[in-house]
Design a protein around this motif. Sequence first.
Motif, PDB file in Angstrom:
ATOM      1  N   UNK B  31     -19.867 -50.135   0.799  1.00 44.93           N
ATOM      2  CA  UNK B  31     -19.411 -49.578  -0.492  1.00 44.93           C
ATOM      3  C   UNK B  31     -19.624 -50.569  -1.625  1.00 44.93           C
ATOM      4  N   UNK B  32     -19.489 -51.858  -1.310  1.00 43.02           N
ATOM      5  CA  UNK B  32     -19.742 -52.916  -2.294  1.00 43.02           C
ATOM      6  C   UNK B  32     -21.202 -52.912  -2.730  1.00 43.02           C
ATOM      7  N   UNK B  33     -22.073 -52.643  -1.777  1.00 46.33           N
ATOM      8  CA  UNK B  33     -23.504 -52.576  -2.093  1.00 46.33           C
ATOM      9  C   UNK B  33     -23.800 -51.377  -2.988  1.00 46.33           C
ATOM     10  N   UNK B  34     -23.176 -50.261  -2.659  1.00 46.61           N
ATOM     11  CA  UNK B  34     -23.547 -49.013  -3.325  1.00 46.61           C
ATOM     12  C   UNK B  34     -23.283 -49.051  -4.830  1.00 46.61           C
ATOM     13  N   UNK B  35     -22.299 -49.815  -5.252  1.00 48.37           N
ATOM     14  CA  UNK B  35     -22.023 -49.846  -6.695  1.00 48.37           C
ATOM     15  C   UNK B  35     -23.106 -50.597  -7.468  1.00 48.37           C
ATOM     16  N   UNK B  68     -21.818 -62.063  -2.369  1.00 50.44           N
ATOM     17  CA  UNK B  68     -22.683 -62.198  -1.196  1.00 50.44           C
ATOM     18  C   UNK B  68     -22.475 -61.126  -0.148  1.00 50.44           C
ATOM     19  N   UNK B  69     -21.315 -60.482  -0.163  1.00 46.61           N
ATOM     20  CA  UNK B  69     -21.078 -59.436   0.834  1.00 46.61           C
ATOM     21  C   UNK B  69     -21.927 -58.197   0.557  1.00 46.61           C
ATOM     22  N   UNK B  70     -22.615 -58.175  -0.578  1.00 46.37           N
ATOM     23  CA  UNK B  70     -23.564 -57.093  -0.839  1.00 46.37           C
ATOM     24  C   UNK B  70     -24.950 -57.431  -0.272  1.00 46.37           C
ATOM     25  N   UNK B  71     -24.990 -58.278   0.725  1.00 44.84           N
ATOM     26  CA  UNK B  71     -26.258 -58.708   1.328  1.00 44.84           C
ATOM     27  C   UNK B  71     -27.152 -57.547   1.771  1.00 44.84           C
ATOM     28  N   UNK B  72     -26.628 -56.482   2.361  1.00 49.50           N
ATOM     29  CA  UNK B  72     -27.526 -55.399   2.797  1.00 49.50           C
ATOM     30  C   UNK B  72     -28.342 -54.792   1.656  1.00 49.50           C
ATOM     31  N   UNK B  73     -27.749 -54.761   0.477  1.00 47.00           N
ATOM     32  CA  UNK B  73     -28.502 -54.302  -0.699  1.00 47.00           C
ATOM     33  C   UNK B  73     -29.641 -55.280  -0.990  1.00 47.00           C
ATOM     34  N   UNK B  74     -29.331 -56.548  -0.950  1.00 49.92           N
ATOM     35  CA  UNK B  74     -30.353 -57.568  -1.206  1.00 49.92           C
ATOM     36  C   UNK B  74     -31.500 -57.439  -0.211  1.00 49.92           C
ATOM     37  N   UNK B  75     -31.155 -57.275   1.056  1.00 51.59           N
ATOM     38  CA  UNK B  75     -32.188 -57.188   2.087  1.00 51.59           C
ATOM     39  C   UNK B  75     -33.061 -55.963   1.863  1.00 51.59           C
ATOM     40  N   UNK B  76     -32.441 -54.866   1.462  1.00 50.10           N
ATOM     41  CA  UNK B  76     -33.216 -53.643   1.256  1.00 50.10           C
ATOM     42  C   UNK B  76     -34.204 -53.796   0.101  1.00 50.10           C
ATOM     43  N   UNK B  77     -33.717 -54.315  -1.014  1.00 47.95           N
ATOM     44  CA  UNK B  77     -34.639 -54.456  -2.154  1.00 47.95           C
ATOM     45  C   UNK B  77     -35.700 -55.512  -1.855  1.00 47.95           C
TER      46      UNK B  77
END
Lengths: 616, 616
Positions: B31-35, B68-77
Amino acid sequence: MITTTNIQELCKLIRKDILESTFYAKSGHPTTCLSSVELVTVLFLKYLVFEPENYPQIYHDEFILSKGHAAPLLYSIYKKVGIINEDLKTLRKLGSLLEGHPSVKLNGVKYATGSLGQGLSIAVGAAWARKYHKIDSKVYVLIGDGEFAEGSNFEALNIAYKYNLNNLCLIIDVNRLGQSEETLFKHNLDEYVKRLDAFGWEYVVIDGHNIEEIEGAYQKFINGVNKPFAIVAKTFKGKGVSFLENKENWHGKPLQTLDELNKAIQELNIQNEEVSVNVSYRRYPYSNSVQNKLIPVEVEYKEMATRQAVAKAITKVGKYINNLVVLDADVKNSTYTEYFEKEYGDRFIQCHIAEQVMTGMALGLAKNGFIVYLSTFGAFFTRAFDFVRMMMYSKPPLVIFVGTHAGVSIGEDGPSQMALEDLAMFSSLIESTVLYPSDSVSAQKLLINVINQHLQGKLNGIVYFRTSRPSTSILYDINEEFEIGKVKVLRKSENDEIAILSNGVPLFEVIKAYNKLKDEGINVRVIDVYSIKPLDEDYLVRALDGIKKVLIFEEHSLYGGMGQIVSSLLLKKGNVLDYFEIIAIDKIPLSAPANDLLNYHNMDYFSIYNKVKQVV
Amino acid sequence: MITTTNIQELCKLIRKDILESTFYAKSGHPTTCLSSVELVTVLFLKYLVFEPENYPQIYHDEFILSKGHAAPLLYSIYKKVGIINEDLKTLRKLGSLLEGHPSVKLNGVKYATGSLGQGLSIAVGAAWARKYHKIDSKVYVLIGDGEFAEGSNFEALNIAYKYNLNNLCLIIDVNRLGQSEETLFKHNLDEYVKRLDAFGWEYVVIDGHNIEEIEGAYQKFINGVNKPFAIVAKTFKGKGVSFLENKENWHGKPLQTLDELNKAIQELNIQNEEVSVNVSYRRYPYSNSVQNKLIPVEVEYKEMATRQAVAKAITKVGKYINNLVVLDADVKNSTYTEYFEKEYGDRFIQCHIAEQVMTGMALGLAKNGFIVYLSTFGAFFTRAFDFVRMMMYSKPPLVIFVGTHAGVSIGEDGPSQMALEDLAMFSSLIESTVLYPSDSVSAQKLLINVINQHLQGKLNGIVYFRTSRPSTSILYDINEEFEIGKVKVLRKSENDEIAILSNGVPLFEVIKAYNKLKDEGINVRVIDVYSIKPLDEDYLVRALDGIKKVLIFEEHSLYGGMGQIVSSLLLKKGNVLDYFEIIAIDKIPLSAPANDLLNYHNMDYFSIYNKVKQVV
């Protein structure tokens, strides 16, 4: 009636005290003191509600000197108003209570200061305590403009605003000069005003050497404000002595020669060596309703994570102790302090992600009648190390730090969230207690133990609990007792070939390895080191009776952990070992399931099993 | 041409990646990533100037993920734009470089993040480095609204403003929800705006899910701003999935069932599983002018304090190494870094009294081509422990921390100014080097040694120098060599009855005691432990050859100091001793002249003499 002339004359005498005491000490910060003289003198003479005996209690207004290096000013005003009776010329001498920075050994000093940027956070705690008790006393805190650069101040500005602490008065002494150069904002008072305004505070801007402007500022605050209140005071470092005033390169330097001293005192133009100080001493009405009954040692006999067990225990304690307060930094659903909040929401303080103000507040609360429990991930207490260190010097009655998510067994979240240096940090404090329960029973019992010991006057100060993330099975009978300073021998036989010391999640891997080894006829003594500091060396040596080989498994850095502490005790006691090894976290952990990480660091049960086979 | 529709479609695919990767990891913070999806996607697709290979270099724009807990977003982009090629479904699995929080082992990750409130300080360092090199690349940093409560952010806002870093763009993702409850300011964007404005920043307020508004914001920044720039973006946690969006109790939780996952993906309404990503990869012109010649080992053969000696040495190094930068927290006249400032003012950064931003900047600078030297009182590095801990995980090339005013020998200023826990703190880092020279020769030589070793690729990361306040006499010949990891046997005879290990000011007291004892026919081996970590255990054991009694004198806490480290090595090596004792600072120091304090703590020469007489 205290006249402006009286105050001005008294300020001259205080300036003289400052110059003399630092001159004879041959060190100190006279120029820092000189900029604050009027601000402090007016406060103590006309506005502060207090009694010199036992000052400051919660039923007094209290004044906090965040800029601790201005201690000589504090000592002088304390002497003038009757709080202390020390000889000011003993400043900074061995045995004198007039230390270079304020020490709590001196009457009237409640908080040790000297590491800058901490006073406001403490004051927020002190003001919150007064609000909670619905007592009208006020909190004043004086900070320097240099220390306004510390981020902790902004955490505190936020929390004071959040809790609407309109009993809090911040005085910013803007004297322009830092230690080594001009401050960030120099004499641009507007920079301070903009920030205070943005953070929702009320404020006034004044000439910090003008008695009437100072009086107006305090009067405005006392008349009642709707928000926390700040006085932004333009001052001059070294004020009152021509060759010091507003001059660079005079930070932290006393006058060098008797000639300089005499010249400076002459410039003060003292008219009256004995200004009478008529302060009307009084207190606010307050009845102490603290209940101090011992806590019944009832524990929930259920398998759970130690982080959860201590939170359950403290929630139970909340029922018996009405002066217990719990603080959080937005992780209450991980530390389980949400249990406490649910039951006692009015004694739960949400500091959000701001560990410095949380720790500063903890001290302010602890020194104003509360037993304090604050909890976050153990890793994140590193954020507040300077506050923790300074808290120790203030000798708080009881502050329990609970660090959760110890070591690599937290698993996937990875190293940034793992407490790996927390034992080193909390143990390194000269006065501290460090506990590390491994199961739910010992966790709950130790927590209640700590509180009961405190209530009986046997334990004070900083207590750190290290706790684990994963649920762990039960190790102990419900009637087991846990003495601080001891260890527990969990497994023992007549012919143990080796002893393993461990705690936390690896301890359970050790027990698994023990079982497998026992099946193969290898006897291992297993010892739970639940008390890291203190650790009774004689007891430890007895627990190792007959043992020649020792292994230690701990999910902490090799440096500063339990293993090195145990090493020093064993070496001191002359224990001769054939084999000794500490298996700790000596390489950077990964992000993976807990079991994978225990294996990666050679502390899963199979690695332990193999290590023992190799050693015996 | 990248159209809005393309971006929107790509955002859907990224959302899918986030939901899937965390679902299969069974943990993480979707959810942190999605924002932040739109904020990050627009940046990488349209504005960030970079090349996927070797991203990010100083000649690229760089993006720092503070949350940093939004790492999955970082990995995707990162995967979409070609920076990485990992399988996203390995997230949080053993051996995967896709850790729960970003690890520098992964391509494109320059800083380990995950302890909140650090990204902005790092970004300030990265932006300063670009300004220094007059390179037009920009620095973007994304922080969460929760972490905006950390005071360190305000230190960084100040310093960015001070240095007019208009190449810095801060993106605040205001998604309203913290981990455990609403953030301090919820969706009141005005609270952010007021603070940014007060701190002198430019800013825009946008809908953080509206592509055109996001584009407008970045475009405004790129068109040129006069100050550091912030984008305050109103977003929704869990955006894009009805049962997650703006909902409480979803922090740090992946979708629980495959049904939930499928439902969520369906809601994304993906039109195109393969959106082509046309990013124009490029870099800014930049020629690296770093000179990397070894430093001649010339030292000033003069009695002085070690704090002064290292500062002299680093100033000398400044002549040879043009990518050396020195940072201060307003104590340059105590740490003597004023020497460096005088010679190389353009490579001297005054952070004022704000140790967190100083340490964060140090990392940003170290990762952008600088060798970094930062210095304050050793006690005050505790303020930045969390930053130091996290810096280690970023594996910086070389950052030299110099802590001055070690121990009680600082004298009158008292305990608040004494480093007593610094060895514990810096040693506890899994990867660190900790040195403690006692005289001017070893101090200068070790400093130059560290730099030369680094230039030869033999030493990296965090190096801590512990230094003393008082001037100390010279112990070594000018040609003496100091290897990291070794000790120096200063006094030795054929029939030594005892060995004393020491360092810093107490070492000189030991030598005085040695002389007196020698006159009385008692031979003492004296060992200077100048390298705390590493410490070669075999070398140490050889230095203690024939010795059965060991005393240690150190002006540090008993816990985590040199004594406990030595203990663990000796116990491990099976050294059998008849006597072993560590004399350290085990009670709270006073404020008094240095000699009085050494005596108070039983480490003046006479106490040492008496102790030896008692033991031999």
